[in-house]
Design a protein around this motif. Structure first.
Motif, PDB file in Angstrom:
ATOM      1  N   LEU A  16       4.395  24.477 -13.250  1.00 35.37           N
ATOM      2  CA  LEU A  16       4.963  25.294 -12.179  1.00 35.37           C
ATOM      3  C   LEU A  16       5.093  24.486 -10.883  1.00 35.37           C
ATOM      4  CD1 LEU A  16       5.717  28.422 -12.179  1.00 35.37           C
ATOM      5  CD2 LEU A  16       4.669  27.572 -14.203  1.00 35.37           C
ATOM      6  N   ILE A  17       4.065  23.692 -10.611  1.00 34.38           N
ATOM      7  CA  ILE A  17       4.113  22.830  -9.418  1.00 34.38           C
ATOM      8  C   ILE A  17       5.285  21.852  -9.565  1.00 34.38           C
ATOM      9  CG2 ILE A  17       2.863  20.996  -8.163  1.00 34.38           C
ATOM     10  CD1 ILE A  17       0.265  22.660  -8.890  1.00 34.38           C
ATOM     11  N   GLY A  18       5.458  21.343 -10.790  1.00 38.41           N
ATOM     12  CA  GLY A  18       6.580  20.440 -11.074  1.00 38.41           C
ATOM     13  C   GLY A  18       7.934  21.095 -10.822  1.00 38.41           C
ATOM     14  N   LEU A  19       7.971  22.417 -10.960  1.00 37.28           N
ATOM     15  CA  LEU A  19       9.229  23.143 -10.721  1.00 37.28           C
ATOM     16  C   LEU A  19       9.360  23.550  -9.251  1.00 37.28           C
ATOM     17  CD1 LEU A  19       9.372  25.646 -13.762  1.00 37.28           C
ATOM     18  CD2 LEU A  19      10.701  23.559 -13.495  1.00 37.28           C
ATOM     19  N   GLY A  20       8.400  23.091  -8.443  1.00 33.91           N
ATOM     20  CA  GLY A  20       8.434  23.423  -7.019  1.00 33.91           C
ATOM     21  C   GLY A  20       7.901  24.816  -6.733  1.00 33.91           C
ATOM     22  N   GLU A  21       7.066  25.350  -7.629  1.00 31.14           N
ATOM     23  CA  GLU A  21       6.528  26.707  -7.447  1.00 31.14           C
ATOM     24  C   GLU A  21       5.044  26.644  -7.126  1.00 31.14           C
ATOM     25  OE1 GLU A  21       8.148  29.681  -7.781  1.00 31.14           O
ATOM     26  OE2 GLU A  21      10.092  28.753  -8.230  1.00 31.14           O
ATOM     27  N   LYS A  22       4.493  27.787  -6.744  1.00 30.81           N
ATOM     28  CA  LYS A  22       3.060  27.863  -6.474  1.00 30.81           C
ATOM     29  C   LYS A  22       2.285  27.988  -7.796  1.00 30.81           C
ATOM     30  CE  LYS A  22       2.847  28.218  -1.876  1.00 30.81           C
ATOM     31  NZ  LYS A  22       4.018  28.861  -1.326  1.00 30.81           N
ATOM     32  N   ALA A  23       1.089  27.398  -7.805  1.00 36.89           N
ATOM     33  CA  ALA A  23       0.296  27.379  -9.035  1.00 36.89           C
ATOM     34  C   ALA A  23      -0.065  28.780  -9.534  1.00 36.89           C
ATOM     35  CB  ALA A  23      -0.967  26.560  -8.823  1.00 36.89           C
ATOM     36  N   PHE A  24      -0.257  29.739  -8.598  1.00 37.63           N
ATOM     37  CA  PHE A  24      -0.695  31.071  -9.058  1.00 37.63           C
ATOM     38  C   PHE A  24       0.331  31.769  -9.953  1.00 37.63           C
ATOM     39  CE2 PHE A  24       1.615  34.436  -6.874  1.00 37.63           C
ATOM     40  CZ  PHE A  24       2.251  33.749  -5.836  1.00 37.63           C
ATOM     41  N   ARG A  25       1.565  31.311  -9.877  1.00 41.48           N
ATOM     42  CA  ARG A  25       2.599  31.871 -10.767  1.00 41.48           C
ATOM     43  C   ARG A  25       2.224  31.663 -12.232  1.00 41.48           C
ATOM     44  NH1 ARG A  25       5.272  35.412  -7.968  1.00 41.48           N
ATOM     45  NH2 ARG A  25       6.087  34.604  -6.020  1.00 41.48           N
ATOM     46  N   ALA A  26       1.490  30.581 -12.468  1.00 49.28           N
ATOM     47  CA  ALA A  26       1.099  30.282 -13.854  1.00 49.28           C
ATOM     48  C   ALA A  26       0.238  31.412 -14.420  1.00 49.28           C
ATOM     49  CB  ALA A  26       0.349  28.960 -13.915  1.00 49.28           C
ATOM     50  N   GLU A  27      -0.648  31.935 -13.583  1.00 56.82           N
ATOM     51  CA  GLU A  27      -1.511  33.028 -14.066  1.00 56.82           C
ATOM     52  C   GLU A  27      -0.693  34.277 -14.364  1.00 56.82           C
ATOM     53  OE1 GLU A  27      -5.144  33.869 -12.102  1.00 56.82           O
ATOM     54  OE2 GLU A  27      -5.765  31.770 -12.123  1.00 56.82           O
ATOM     55  N   GLN A  28       0.316  34.514 -13.518  1.00 60.53           N
ATOM     56  CA  GLN A  28       1.184  35.670 -13.774  1.00 60.53           C
ATOM     57  C   GLN A  28       1.920  35.494 -15.101  1.00 60.53           C
ATOM     58  OE1 GLN A  28       3.516  35.538 -10.113  1.00 60.53           O
ATOM     59  NE2 GLN A  28       2.390  37.338  -9.368  1.00 60.53           N
ATOM     60  N   ILE A  29       2.423  34.286 -15.322  1.00 58.97           N
ATOM     61  CA  ILE A  29       3.163  34.020 -16.562  1.00 58.97           C
ATOM     62  C   ILE A  29       2.227  34.129 -17.765  1.00 58.97           C
ATOM     63  CG2 ILE A  29       4.432  32.236 -17.855  1.00 58.97           C
ATOM     64  CD1 ILE A  29       5.493  31.254 -15.101  1.00 58.97           C
ATOM     65  N   PHE A  30       1.036  33.597 -17.604  1.00 58.08           N
ATOM     66  CA  PHE A  30       0.022  33.646 -18.669  1.00 58.08           C
ATOM     67  C   PHE A  30      -0.234  35.098 -19.092  1.00 58.08           C
ATOM     68  CE2 PHE A  30      -4.123  32.227 -20.530  1.00 58.08           C
ATOM     69  CZ  PHE A  30      -3.697  31.033 -21.097  1.00 58.08           C
ATOM     70  N   LYS A  31      -0.340  35.967 -18.088  1.00 56.60           N
ATOM     71  CA  LYS A  31      -0.550  37.402 -18.375  1.00 56.60           C
ATOM     72  C   LYS A  31       0.629  37.999 -19.125  1.00 56.60           C
ATOM     73  CE  LYS A  31      -3.520  39.334 -14.826  1.00 56.60           C
ATOM     74  NZ  LYS A  31      -3.413  39.766 -13.431  1.00 56.60           N
ATOM     75  N   TRP A  32       1.824  37.671 -18.692  1.00 64.62           N
ATOM     76  CA  TRP A  32       3.012  38.209 -19.373  1.00 64.62           C
ATOM     77  C   TRP A  32       3.048  37.748 -20.823  1.00 64.62           C
ATOM     78  CZ3 TRP A  32       5.269  42.226 -17.605  1.00 64.62           C
ATOM     79  CH2 TRP A  32       5.477  42.420 -16.240  1.00 64.62           C
ATOM     80  N   LEU A  33       2.680  36.491 -21.012  1.00 68.37           N
ATOM     81  CA  LEU A  33       2.763  35.932 -22.372  1.00 68.37           C
ATOM     82  C   LEU A  33       1.692  36.496 -23.288  1.00 68.37           C
ATOM     83  CD1 LEU A  33       3.387  32.117 -21.655  1.00 68.37           C
ATOM     84  CD2 LEU A  33       5.051  33.783 -22.509  1.00 68.37           C
ATOM     85  N   TYR A  34       0.460  36.569 -22.775  1.00 58.74           N
ATOM     86  CA  TYR A  34      -0.668  36.838 -23.672  1.00 58.74           C
ATOM     87  C   TYR A  34      -1.290  38.224 -23.541  1.00 58.74           C
ATOM     88  CZ  TYR A  34      -0.016  31.899 -24.304  1.00 58.74           C
ATOM     89  OH  TYR A  34       0.549  30.687 -24.572  1.00 58.74           O
ATOM     90  N   ILE A  35      -1.018  38.946 -22.460  1.00 62.15           N
ATOM     91  CA  ILE A  35      -1.527  40.320 -22.366  1.00 62.15           C
ATOM     92  C   ILE A  35      -0.369  41.296 -22.627  1.00 62.15           C
ATOM     93  CG2 ILE A  35      -2.631  42.051 -20.887  1.00 62.15           C
ATOM     94  CD1 ILE A  35      -4.191  39.779 -19.568  1.00 62.15           C
ATOM     95  N   GLU A  36       0.717  41.117 -21.896  1.00 60.23           N
ATOM     96  CA  GLU A  36       1.869  42.005 -22.112  1.00 60.23           C
ATOM     97  C   GLU A  36       2.664  41.606 -23.348  1.00 60.23           C
ATOM     98  OE1 GLU A  36       2.042  44.602 -20.321  1.00 60.23           O
ATOM     99  OE2 GLU A  36       0.521  43.979 -18.872  1.00 60.23           O
ATOM    100  N   LYS A  37       2.560  40.363 -23.719  1.00 60.95           N
ATOM    101  CA  LYS A  37       3.266  39.804 -24.877  1.00 60.95           C
ATOM    102  C   LYS A  37       4.778  40.058 -24.833  1.00 60.95           C
ATOM    103  CE  LYS A  37      -0.797  40.893 -27.231  1.00 60.95           C
ATOM    104  NZ  LYS A  37      -1.275  42.127 -27.777  1.00 60.95           N
ATOM    105  N   VAL A  38       5.380  39.729 -23.711  1.00 63.36           N
ATOM    106  CA  VAL A  38       6.826  39.919 -23.584  1.00 63.36           C
ATOM    107  C   VAL A  38       7.568  38.880 -24.421  1.00 63.36           C
ATOM    108  CG1 VAL A  38       6.625  40.907 -21.278  1.00 63.36           C
ATOM    109  CG2 VAL A  38       7.021  38.434 -21.539  1.00 63.36           C
TER     110      VAL A  38
END
Ligand code: SAH
Length: 341
Positions: A16-38
């Motif tokens: 995410l940092i490599g994409l110019g984003e904030k690191a906390f976005r990773a946790e949001q994505i992690f949740k979508w992937l593994y808790i919400e399973k989108v």
């Protein structure tokens, strides 16, 4: 394109940092992937449209398609998943009183050549990536709309021949910010690649180590399992003892009983000698005969006698319930029969 499920949380932060984003976005994505399973980046609604676009351009989500699903009256389900490169993965879901257990594959094919195992007939193609391992769990949970409570690395492949991806998959599955299956509910089974036992001992993961032992002397074991030519029983047992000392964890030994081969009381006696004093548990598996296989299942009488002998002599042993035999989903039966590849 990279598979977004091939990153653990720290790596995802770097991405995410490599994409110019904030690191906390990773946790949001992690949740979508593994808790919400989108299944789509567009479902990650707390991310900006711009970020979702960036993700779509850079990553796949490795969603599996179910090629085939078989169900047994005992509740066992066997899945054949389509992987992007035209290979297929087999995964089994079993229902126990204490919850659902998923048996995942770690490789496409296997190099170990155990004589009693159906995977031996399949050509080794490649290792599964960590994301491809984790996706087996997600796809099954989605299909059954339920939560899996235990995971065993006992499908096709030798987990310790794909060590790094397996360990990373375990860390993702275990991560409290995602799937959150406790390490004690995760088992890794090996045919006995000794150096990796030491590696696992030092990973600081509280998972269960399962050793496919199946015989108590080198002559017999080497006939059943070629890996024994490289790592002898003495070294294997020593590694297990060291593992127990380092981790304080109980080791599980699998022992598949084949009629007239390793199911005599003499074998049980040797097994007691070998494991005496160890913090361990023996899982007795009635061997499943494979097509053209030379090993046949022991009689129930012998299996019970074997178990009782171990228990009476201080070794905790249980007989594994056979599930899914009718759909070729029992131990050692997994193979890509249906794909003809
Ligand atoms: N490669 C790993 C994990 C895959 S096999 C390993 O060897 O441990 C999972 C378990 O099923 C192993 O204990 C394996 O020895 C056992 N197994 C394989 N074929 C079998 C068969 N035909 N009957 C019973 N158990 C079998």
């Amino acid at each position: 394109m990279k598979n977004i499920k091939d990153f653990d949380l720290d790596e995802l932060k770097n991405e995410l940092i490599g994409l110019g984003e904030k690191a906390f976005r990773a946790e949001q994505i992690f949740k979508w992937l593994y808790i919400e399973k989108v299944r789509e980046f567009d479902e990650m609604t707390n991310l900006s449209l711009e970020l979702r676009e960036k993700l779509k351009q850079n990553y796949t989500m490795c969603n599996y398609k179910i090629l085939k699903k078989q169900e047994s009256p005992d509740g066992t389900k066997k899945y054949l998943f389509d992987v992007l490169d035209e290979n297929a993965i087999e995964t089994v879901l079993m229902e126990y009183h204490h919850g659902k257990t998923i048996c995942v594959s770690s490789q496409i094919g296997c190099k170990m050549g155990c004589k009693f195992c159906a995977s031996t007939g399949i050509k080794f193609v490649r290792n599964l990536s960590c994301g491809e391992i984790v996706e087996q769990l997600i796809a099954v949970e989605q299909d059954t709309n339920s939560k899996v409570s235990n995971i065993v690395f006992m499908g096709i492949g030798e987990p310790f021949d794909n060590y790094e991806n397996v360990i990373k998959a375990i860390r993702i599955i275990n991560n409290q910010k995602g799937i959150n299956i406790g390490a004690r509910h995760i088992s890794v089974s090996t045919s006995g690649i000794v150096p990796r036992i030491y590696d696992l001992a030092n990973e600081n993961i509280q998972c269960t180590l399962s050793i496919s032992l199946h015989a108590t002397n080198d002559e017999k074991r080497s006939k059943m399992m070629p890996v024994n030519n490289r790592y002898k029983i003495e070294d294997l047992i020593k590694a297990c003892k060291d593992y127990i000392r380092i981790t304080n964890r109980r080791v599980s030994f699998e022992y598949a009983l084949a009629k007239g081969n390793n199911d005599n009381i003499e074998d049980a006696k040797e097994l007691v000698k070998l494991l005496r004093g160890m913090l361990c548990h023996v899982n007795l598996i009635p061997i499943n005969k494979i097509e053209n296989g030379e090993y046949n299942k022991s009689t129930n009488e012998n299996i019970i006698r074997f178990r009782d002998y171990l228990n009476e002599n201080g070794i905790v042993a249980t007989i594994r319930r056979e599930l899914g035999t009718d759909i070729d989903a029992a131990c050692g039966q997994l193979r890509r029969k249906s794909l003809n590849k």
